[in-house]
Write an enzyme that holds these catalytic residues in place. Structure first.
Site, PDB file in Angstrom:
ATOM      1  N   ASP A 156       0.880  -1.156   0.000  1.00 24.26           N
ATOM      2  CA  ASP A 156       0.000   0.000   0.000  1.00 24.26           C
ATOM      3  C   ASP A 156       0.933   1.225   0.000  1.00 24.26           C
ATOM      4  O   ASP A 156       2.142   1.106   0.197  1.00 24.26           O
ATOM      5  CB  ASP A 156      -0.938  -0.022   1.208  1.00 24.26           C
ATOM      6  CG  ASP A 156      -2.134   0.909   1.014  1.00 24.26           C
ATOM      7  OD1 ASP A 156      -2.081   1.769   0.105  1.00 24.26           O
ATOM      8  OD2 ASP A 156      -3.119   0.800   1.761  1.00 24.26           O
TER       9      ASP A 156
HETATM   10  C1  BGC Z   1      -4.965   3.391   0.301  1.00 30.75           C
HETATM   11  C2  BGC Z   1      -5.091   2.497  -0.911  1.00 30.75           C
HETATM   12  C3  BGC Z   1      -4.942   3.321  -2.154  1.00 30.75           C
HETATM   13  C4  BGC Z   1      -3.606   4.048  -2.109  1.00 30.75           C
HETATM   14  C5  BGC Z   1      -3.342   4.906  -3.331  1.00 30.75           C
HETATM   15  C6  BGC Z   1      -3.726   4.260   0.260  1.00 30.75           C
HETATM   16  O1  BGC Z   1      -3.769   5.227   1.244  1.00 30.75           O
HETATM   17  O2  BGC Z   1      -4.982   2.620   1.462  1.00 30.75           O
HETATM   18  O3  BGC Z   1      -6.306   1.825  -0.905  1.00 30.75           O
HETATM   19  O4  BGC Z   1      -5.055   2.517  -3.287  1.00 30.75           O
HETATM   20  O5  BGC Z   1      -3.585   4.897  -0.980  1.00 30.75           O
HETATM   21  O6  BGC Z   1      -4.158   6.008  -3.343  1.00 30.75           O
END
Ligand code: BGC
Length: 810
Positions: A754
């Protein structure tokens, strides 16, 4: 060579006749259809719905104007418009289907606008009070009120159960439970969120005086209290309209006016009180860990199994009303080659066309491991059946699906086992509304269906629930905390170092023209093997491939690849799940689809596949190759702030719907990215929180949905979660990524972290987490390579998987 388009980022519309598909009328219409199909009719006393033709109605509540299309954070979508309930019903008025009271329209619209101008977040506004004159005039127009309520939640924070603010490590608010606060003699603040706010209670109480008939529309992204309408006979109808995307208001109007017959079914249990969910106690015990003490007894598995808990349910899993009736008959049931198969006839015996969802459950003998009283095995939805029409649906599943995981060696350690005894099967239209089938499968001896090895052992989970509601203690082993470099102890220093900044440094490493070097295209054309290509990359080039790359075009979540010398394009990523997320400043609108929970409530794989394919076309049209969706986490607690992005409390529903979504997306040669792997069921302090759970709960509940998706739909990418699992960051977790995901399930895609994880890059590489987003730490990888903590083969393996992903794209 379709992947080569990522080098050029063509601005070519992908629709018919040169039109753009992003936010196109066709996609928006599909979004509306999906929204109407995901709405769940919870209550319909006296068949007050659908509204009689030409019925006069009064819309009450600020949510008639303040429509919440979806949750906040990375799952938000920039759209050209959002249709609220008032707009939707006015369209029906123009078709002479209803008459809508206009007297409160300006009042609510102005109120909401002013609140937003004052900086209130959507749905964080307070329900305004109506004057006596307003009540009286409205009541003169009609005796029927449609009361609208909305809720909002988002990434990085959890929902309020009550009632006093604290600050977590993430800087986000957390809330102590009401009872805990009272015990401490602390002040209890006004209600709201899971429960009605005092102002909403007031609206509902007062509306009873003025209106004979009341219908409730719930524009919410997760479970909220249902007891206030479940127990109140004077509230005749309730439509769970969810957060339905940009056309959610019109889709709800479609249902109220019978243009669509509701066929959505709950994918979660609606219990009487928040405290009835076993996950509530302890949810906010600490922002540093969560103990999953209820073990596998999550959602209906808990309410159906633990003595006395069934009475605590208002609306069971799988439940949802229709405007028509169905006659359901089991035609044939058999066990054939280790599969249970049954054919069920579904006949529409009412007077309006409709669809029904047939659910097949099983119960395994409690045995020594203890089992949920019922578990969903399979489901099918009929097509639209006209009155008197019949469809035969086939439901089937492999018997092995009924095995349970023995993590402590009660029978055979680290194996899936079907215990000896009787297995029963049930067909029905909710977990409660089922009929037992004739077939009983009898096993004389325990059957070990799969032998595995111990993984993800809990280290600090003190006890776990058993089928009778008591607990067993688990043997726990203390573990040594990993000593991390100072920068990782102060993680805020890591955040936000954009790939652009790192990329600038890297420019010095690159020359301008590289005629003598091999290009990725040589691999694609079969001139050289991937291994040969990788041998041609120097160590620096390899480690650079393992981190995020600067944004190009309309992307805002960075990319992967990006090595001009070797012809590796920079492939962009974008969020999901509710639509392709492009920032408003780009001036590009895309389609906002219904929130994930709502898509799951359609129980319609084909429809979800279509949504996936349509969304992916928008992704491609905007020169993005990897879509960061679907969200696959389990609804463990109603309080998780991101539940709207996830499908269900049940891993079979989550897995099946997730698989359909992935198939739809990848049919367009766009990578889907099931996330957040795994056990990311709380948002507060999500980058540090340790999810403490048993291996059995991990395998049977929290990993199962991902397993189904991997095996059925072969996603090209998977995103690990921020949290730790039993003390190890998910992205550093070799057992999770190399042993289970790749070794046991046969995943051969790419794993990304993530965005901005707190874990260390070199440990992630060692675990098999191929790429660190949004930005890698090449210097750290080089240093660790030099010091022998990281092996070049580990780096090459990850680089290979990053490149293989690029070659799959279009
Ligand atoms: C989130 C993800 C997301 C990523 C990119 C993170 O903070 O948990 O679900 O895809 O950011 O925006």
């Amino acid at each position: 060579m379709r992947w080569l388009r990522h080098r050029y980022q063509p601005c070519s519309p992908l629709g018919k006749d040169g039109r753009r598909v992003s936010g196109s009328a066709e996609h928006i219409e599909l979004s509306r259809q999906a929204a109407a199909e995901g709405m769940v009719l919870l209550k319909n006393k006296n068949s007050i719905l659908p509204l009689e033709n030409g019925k006069r109605i009064v819309l009450l509540g600020k949510a008639s104007e303040e429509y919440i299309k979806g949750g906040g954070g990375s799952g938000d979508v920039t759209v050209s418009y959002v249709r609220n309930f008032y707009d939707g019903l006015k369209i029906k008025e123009s078709e002479n289907k209803v008459q809508v009271y206009n007297g409160l329209h300006n009042f609510y619209a102005d109120y909401v606008r002013r609140q937003h101008e004052e900086g209130k977040e959507p749905a964080m506004t307070v329900e305004p009070e109506l004057s006596r004159e307003q009540w009286v005039s409205a009541a003169c127009f009609s005796d029927t009120a449609v009361i609208c309520l909305c809720r909002f939640s988002g990434e990085g924070w959890d929902r309020r159960c009550a009632l006093e603010k604290e600050f977590s490590m993430d800087g986000c608010e957390t809330w102590e439970g009401e009872d805990a606060l009272r015990k401490m003699g602390r002040q209890v603040f006004p209600k709201g969120d899971f429960y009605l706010s005092e102002e909403e209670e007031n609206l509902i109480r007062t509306s009873e005086k003025y209106f004979k008939h009341r219908i409730i529309l719930l524009n919410i992204g997760g479970i909220m209290d249902s007891s206030w309408f479940y127990e109140d006979d004077s509230i005749e109808a309730v439509l769970l309209a969810w957060q339905g995307g940009m056309e959610g208001g019109l889709a709800a109007a479609d249902i109220l006016c019978a243009d669509v017959n509701p066929s959505g079914k709950l994918t979660d249990t609606f219990a009487k009180r928040l405290e009835d969910y076993p996950s509530t106690e302890g949810f906010h015990d600490s922002s540093f860990y969560v103990e999953y003490k209820e073990d596998i007894y999550v959602g209906y598995r808990y309410f159906e199994t633990i003595p006395g808990k069934r009475e605590r349910v208002n609306y069971p899993f799988g439940y949802g009303l229709s405007y028509t009736k169905f006659d359901i008959r089991v035609l044939q049931e058999e066990i054939l080659q280790d599969r249970f198969i049954c054919y069920v006839s579904v006949k529409n015996t009412g007077s309006i066309s409709g669809k029904e969802v047939i659910q097949l459950y099983y119960s395994a003998p409690a045995g020594r491991l203890g089992k949920p009283a019922k578990e969903l095995a399979a489901f099918e939805k009929t097509k639209l059946l006209m009155p008197c029409k019949e469809e035969v649906v086939k439901l089937e599943f492999p018997l092995e699906q009924m095995a349970s995981y023995d993590d402590t060696g009660k029978i055979c350690k680290s194996a899936y086992i079907m215990e000896k005894g009787q297995y029963h099967f049930y067909i029905g239209t909710s977990v409660e509304d089922v009929e037992e089938l004739k077939t009983v499968y009898y096993l004389k001896e325990d059957w070990v269906t799969e032998r595995l090895a111990e993984r993800l052992k809990p280290r600090k989970l003190s006890k776990r629930m058993l089928a009778d509601g008591s607990y067993e203690t688990l043997e726990c082993s203390e573990y040594e905390e990993i000593k991390r470099p100072a920068v990782f102890e102060h993680p805020s220093e890591l955040e936000g170092i954009a790939p652009e900044v790192r990329y600038e440094k890297r420019q010095t490493l690159q020359e301008r023209f590289y005629p003598k070097y091999k290009e990725l295209a040589d691999v694609a054309q079969g001139g050289i093997s991937m291994e040969e290509f990788i041998e041609g990359l120097n160590t620096e080039e390899l480690v650079w491939l393992l981190g995020g790359q600067p944004c190009t075009g309309v992307a805002n979540t960075f990319g992967i690849g990006n090595n001009k010398k070797h012809g590796i394009p920079s492939v962009m990523t974008a969020d999901g799940p509710a639509g392709l997320r492009i920032l408003p400043e780009c001036g590009i609108y895309t389609t906002a689809w219904p929130c994930a929970t709502m898509l799951a409530c359609t129980w319609n794989r084909e429809l979800v596949r279509k949504v996936g394919a349509a969304g992916a076309k928008e992704v491609k049209e905007n020169n993005i190759g990897i879509w960061l969706t679907p969200g696959m986490n389990i609804h463990r607690s109603p309080l998780c702030g991101r539940n709207f992005e996830y499908y269900s409390e049940d891993p079979v529903v989550a897995g099946e719907i997730g698989a359909a979504m992935v198939q739809g997306i990848q049919s367009q040669n766009i990578a889907a990215t099931p996330k957040h792997f795994a056990a990311n069921n709380k948002e507060t302090n999500r980058k540090h929180s340790d999810s403490r759970l048993s291996e059995r709960a991990a395998r049977e509940i929290y990993l199962k949905g991902f397993e189904i998706v991997v095996k059925k739909a072969d996603p090209w990418m998977i995103m690990t979660s921020y949290n730790m699992i039993n003390g190890t960051y998910a992205s550093e977790n070799k057992e999770l990524l190399s042993d289970i995901l790749r070794g046991e399930w046969g995943f051969h895609g790419t794993v990304t972290t993530d965005w901005w994880t707190r874990a260390e890059h070199y440990r992630e590489v060692k675990a098999g987490n191929d790429i660190k987003m949004a930005n890698g730490y090449p210097e750290q990888l080089l240093e660790n390579l030099e010091q022998g903590r990281l092996n070049i083969l580990e780096v090459k393996q990850c680089a290979k998987r990053v490149l293989e992903l690029i070659l799959k794209l279009e």
